[in-house]
Design an enzyme around this catalytic site. Structure first.
Site, short mmCIF file in Angstrom:
data_model
loop_
_atom_site.label_atom_id
_atom_site.label_comp_id
_atom_site.label_asym_id
_atom_site.label_seq_id
_atom_site.Cartn_x
_atom_site.Cartn_y
_atom_site.Cartn_z
N ALA A 1 0.86 -1.19 0.00
CA ALA A 1 0.00 0.00 0.00
C ALA A 1 0.89 1.23 0.00
O ALA A 1 2.00 1.22 0.56
CB ALA A 1 -0.94 0.01 1.20
N GLU A 2 0.41 2.30 -0.61
CA GLU A 2 1.25 3.46 -0.89
C GLU A 2 1.85 4.15 0.32
O GLU A 2 2.94 4.74 0.21
CB GLU A 2 0.51 4.48 -1.76
CG GLU A 2 -0.80 4.97 -1.22
CD GLU A 2 -1.99 4.18 -1.75
OE1 GLU A 2 -3.05 4.77 -1.93
OE2 GLU A 2 -1.85 2.95 -1.97
N PRO A 3 1.24 4.12 1.52
CA PRO A 3 1.89 4.83 2.63
C PRO A 3 3.11 4.13 3.19
O PRO A 3 3.76 4.68 4.07
CB PRO A 3 0.79 4.96 3.68
CG PRO A 3 -0.13 3.82 3.41
CD PRO A 3 -0.10 3.65 1.92
#
Length: 657
Positions: free
Chosen positions: A338-340
């Protein structure tokens, strides 16, 4: 670039003891016109206690006023928490944000033109924090070309009062780039778990690291004020150095949150140690999802998975790929991200989105976007709200509703393959499966339109780069080409004219009649996706290293169920080795190999014959104790060397004298 130091920090007056202050004392240091940067992802890492205190100060005193707010990821719950506390006219005058869907109060001010507002890609803003920290004039990137962020298509402006140019086109050596301008930042509102009295911050109970260090450094180096909310205080020097995520030299104020309601781990969960990687949680087998439009779309999309892929799942419809992959026992074959900053594990959803269970690693958000922007993602599954004939996708703005791009632009532009997922029309789901065929209700708002309202993904740019892109719905599947969208598949029971073409504002390309979508997608039982993904053609299972004189045979996940399978193996080995006219060494991988019991004798007779004719020595390996015993006994009965090793390394080590 030089910046004026915050007047209250001219000599950095905060002593060790003086760094620990109340939330009210900290926010009272924020001045009119300051540029404030906040960290967080949905509710993860967001300094709720500080935001509440800042809102209370403004509502009571009318100050501070005309703040500039800059944030990368969406920080809110779609109602009142997060950056919604700052959604008051007069408190903020200018907002530069990556995602707006979770902050309706700020969104309303932007749509009505009561504040200046820009939507820039989440990954770009996270990198911009880092570049501001390094004193650079801005961030140079190809991310955003051909989208609403491109200055030729709006430059990320949300309304007409936002006249400042924050993005400019900058060609370099014939290549187009976008330049995102830096700005000095006077205040950072951040969150951690533990602070010592020197201001060193650890994050052992946080689900993400985010861009906290980049923001703290950017604000400090701009001469600003860094405020960090924590759960607890520790004695100076007591934090392990490797656990410190923000060093105390960057921190001016530490606020110990005295209200647990303002320090939830996520906006959906007070605290789960598995989200922060402190424990590994037992992974419960989820109940199968009922057969629905959402599951049909997720199932079709899941056929695009490949073993050993690095994957990103977007929020919303793409979240269904995770449960489908779990049902089909293929999650362990790939790495979800996931991007974070989470790598591996099972991503959470809803207000827990951004966290993940049983992760392999949690890195900071700028580093994750380095990985994404550089092409590290093998495949991304993302939502779609509008699509046009050129393959452009809109997920960011629809009339008065402003969702924002978030990480969508970074991810869709740079993943090696992209699968967009969504229902064919916008309507309440009314779908039935009868005897494996789809029965659809009439009506719904068109999503395949003549021209998207907001361009969040550029079909032309992707087609020019020959990027494989699919658009998956419950009734059909499109593929992107240089000429536009091609209709490739249609669901069984769907009428092409009535259920597809009549509900589109453009006519897709159809060089051949669309084939039927895989019938397994529309049945209640499992699809057998694991077997499908691991089914490697026999011709690709043999390689010969001429330098080492070693013949490699990879029978991992192979199932031998007929005499024809055995004959094919014999003929393939003969085709490879007969022309050599000499014997060679051989290594055979039998991991997860399966064979019907009544064929074992015939199979081992074939193996004995091949060994006598072609191998000077052969070693075999498998991690299965049962298979080692079963196959070993059968080979020994044929007077074949029966020892089967546990690993490839052991097999290779015992191959040659």
């Amino acid at each position: 670039m030089p910046h004026q130091t915050h007047p209250l920090l001219s000599n950095r007056p905060f002593t060790e003891k003086g760094k620990v202050v109340s939330a009210q004392e900290a926010v009272n240091l924020i001045r009119d016109g300051d540029a404030v940067a906040t960290g967080g992802f949905v509710g993860i890492g967001f300094a709720e206690h500080l935001a509440v205190a800042l809102e209370e100060r403004f509502m009571t005193t009318g100050q501070p006023r005309n703040l500039t707010l800059m944030y990368a990821a969406g920080q809110g719950d779609g109602k009142t928490r997060g950056l919604n506390h700052l959604g008051h006219e007069g408190l903020v005058a200018r907002v530069i944000g990556g995602h707006w869907g979770l902050v309706p109060k700020l969104q309303k001010l932007a749509i009505e033109g009561r504040i200046q507002a820009w939507n820039l890609p989440q990954g770009v803003i996270s990198h911009l924090f880092r570049d501001i920290a390094a004193g650079k004039p801005g961030t140079l990137s190809r991310v955003g070309l051909g989208t609403f962020v491109d200055p030729r298509l709006g430059g990320g402006r949300i309304n007409d009062v936002s006249t400042e140019e924050r993005v400019s086109l900058l060609p370099i050596d014939g290549e187009e780039y976008l330049f995102y301008k830096a700005l000095p930042l006077q205040v950072a509102l951040l969150r951690g778990t533990t602070a010592d009295t020197l201001g060193n911050i650890s994050m052992e109970r946080e689900a993400l690291i985010m861009e906290s260090l980049a923001i703290a450094t950017a604000v400090h180096n701009s001469g600003g004020l860094v405020i960090v909310q924590v759960e607890r205080l520790a004695k100076r020097g007591s934090l392990p150095p490797q656990s410190v995520r923000i060093p105390g030299i960057l921190v001016d104020c530490v606020v110990v949150c005295d209200d647990p309601e303002h320090h939830w781990q996520t906006f959906g969960t007070r605290y789960n140690p598995a989200y922060s990687g402190e424990i590994k949680a037992p992974m419960a087998t989820p109940e199968p999802i009922p057969l629905s439009a959402r599951k049909i779309i997720a199932r079709r999309a899941a056929f695009e998975l490949k073993p050993n892929s690095v994957v990103n799942l977007g929020i919303g419809m793409p979240e269904g790929v995770g449960p489908v992959a779990s049902e089909e026992r293929v999650l362990e074959l790939m790495t979800l991200t996931a991007e974070p900053g989470v790598i591996g594990g099972l991503p959470a959803s809803g207000l827990n989105f951004g966290a993940a269970l049983n992760v392999q690693a949690i890195i900071d958000q700028p580093a994750q976007f380095d990985f994404y922007d550089g092409g590290g993602l093998d495949i991304a599954f993302l939502g779609m709200a509008q699509v046009d004939g050129q393959g452009n996708v809109n997920v960011s703005k629809f009339g008065p509703r402003l969702a924002g791009a978030g990480g969508f632009i970074n991810i869709s532009q740079n993943a090696r393959r992209v699968v967009f997922m969504g229902t064919f029309v916008a309507a309440l789901e009314e779908l039935a499966i009868v005897d494996g065929e789809v029965r659809l209700a009439e009506g719904g708002v068109k999503k395949f339109v003549a021209s998207v309202e907001h361009r969040t993904f550029s079909g032309a740019l992707a087609a020019a780069e020959s990027k494989p892109v699919l658009y998956v719905t419950e009734r059909c599947v499109f593929r992107l080409t240089a000429e536009g969208l091609v209709l490739e598949e249609i669901a069984p029971g769907v009428d092409l004219e009535r259920d597809v073409l009549a509900l589109m504002d453009f006519k897709p390309l159809m060089p051949v009649p669309p084939r039927l979508m895989d019938a397994r997608i529309f049945r209640e039982e499992a699809m057998g996706l694991r077997e499908h993904l691991l089914d490697q053609p026999l011709a690709q299972r043999f390689t010969f290293d001429a330098a080492e004189e070693v013949f490699f045979i990879n029978f991992e996940n192979l199932k031998v169920s007929t005499q024809a399978d055995i004959d094919t193996i014999r003929e393939t080995v003969e085709a490879w080795l007969t022309p050599l006219q000499r014997k060679v060494y051989a290594i055979v991988n039998y991991d997860h190999f399966r064979i019907d019991e009544d064929l074992l004798g015939v199979y081992t007779e074939m193996v004995s014959d091949l060994e006598a004719r072609f191998y000077s020595k052969v070693t075999r390996y498998t991690t299965s104790v049962f298979l080692r015993m079963k196959l070993g006994d059968a080979l020994e009965a044929r007077s074949v060397a029966a020892h089967i090793y546990e690993s490839a390394e052991e097999a290779r080590a015992h191959l040659k004298p």
